[in-house]
Write an enzyme that holds these catalytic residues in place. Sequence first.
Site, PDB file in Angstrom:
ATOM      1  CE1 TYR A 136      -3.071  -2.969   0.121  1.00  0.00           C
ATOM      2  CE2 TYR A 136      -3.349  -2.661   2.482  1.00  0.00           C
ATOM      3  CZ  TYR A 136      -3.640  -3.349   1.324  1.00  0.00           C
ATOM      4  OH  TYR A 136      -4.495  -4.425   1.367  1.00  0.00           O
ATOM      5  CG  HIS A 147      -0.856  -8.719   0.048  1.00  0.00           C
ATOM      6  ND1 HIS A 147      -0.378  -7.426  -0.013  1.00  0.00           N
ATOM      7  CD2 HIS A 147      -2.155  -8.654  -0.335  1.00  0.00           C
ATOM      8  CE1 HIS A 147      -1.342  -6.621  -0.420  1.00  0.00           C
ATOM      9  NE2 HIS A 147      -2.420  -7.345  -0.641  1.00  0.00           N
TER      10      HIS A 147
END
Length: 305
Positions: free
Chosen positions: A56, A136
């Site tokens: 992110y 992830h």
Amino acid sequence: MERRRLGRSPVEVTTLSFGGAAIGGLYAPVSDADATAAVRRAQERGIGYFDTAPHYGAGRGERRMGAALTGEYVLSTKVGRLLVPLGPGEPPEPEGFADPPPYRRVWDWSADGVRRSLEESLKRLGADRVDVVYLHDPDDHEEEVYATAYPALAALRDEGVVGAIGAGMNRTPMLTRLVERLDLDVVLCAGRYTLLDRSAEEDLLPACARRGTSVVAGGVYNSGLLAGGTTYDYAPAPPELRERVARLERICAEHGVPLRAAALRFPLRHPAVASVLVGCRSAAEVDDNGDLFELEIPETLWEAL
């Protein structure tokens, strides 16, 4: 706010949780001040679970999250990508994030990579531990998950370094295989258990119920279409989906409930779902989602939907 336990782990999360992609600059810049205000307003509203990842904003999301959080909270981050400084003249890789820092993302599912990723995340967060760690987006790395990444995560849990482990993806077939083959406490499933897409009911949710694995439901607005936007799964929505949303809006209006409120609460009707994760980039967005989440929704609406 109600709390639910993640699988058989000691970790409990609030039923509404804060997704950290937005404050990392997903699709549009966010100032440090707005990011801090969003996180702190979420805590004031009773949200107690916060999720972030190195991906992110190439570390910016983690740094902002760690700087803003105060008091007691549950925090998760992710492994699978390492951040490497850019070389001279090397262009940044935004990958959907505005004004990214000078790092590139490198896949690394080795045992050393998993531990290194967590150590670097803790430095960015300014924290000595996180409660939950997810694999992830391991979509193209399934065998590496079985061979090295999962054993490394399981060891971290066994050592008490983290309280719960899981995987986060937006494809249910592989998530289901991971749930069935591995001892996961939780999965983060994005966009596959919503008012528009209930495909997780076919494979993932039954597997989680059998295995005692909890689900955190992300992407409940399907990247905007269920929140008044025109995109579905990050692309322009086709006419048939827009017509479905218009029908959903009419049904909700007949019961005096905004469609977004129904979209937020819907996943929690399944017993395997522990929390709904929603991204917020300002204190106003936190209040908007919090107000919608707290609305009373009549059972007759669910029956109609």
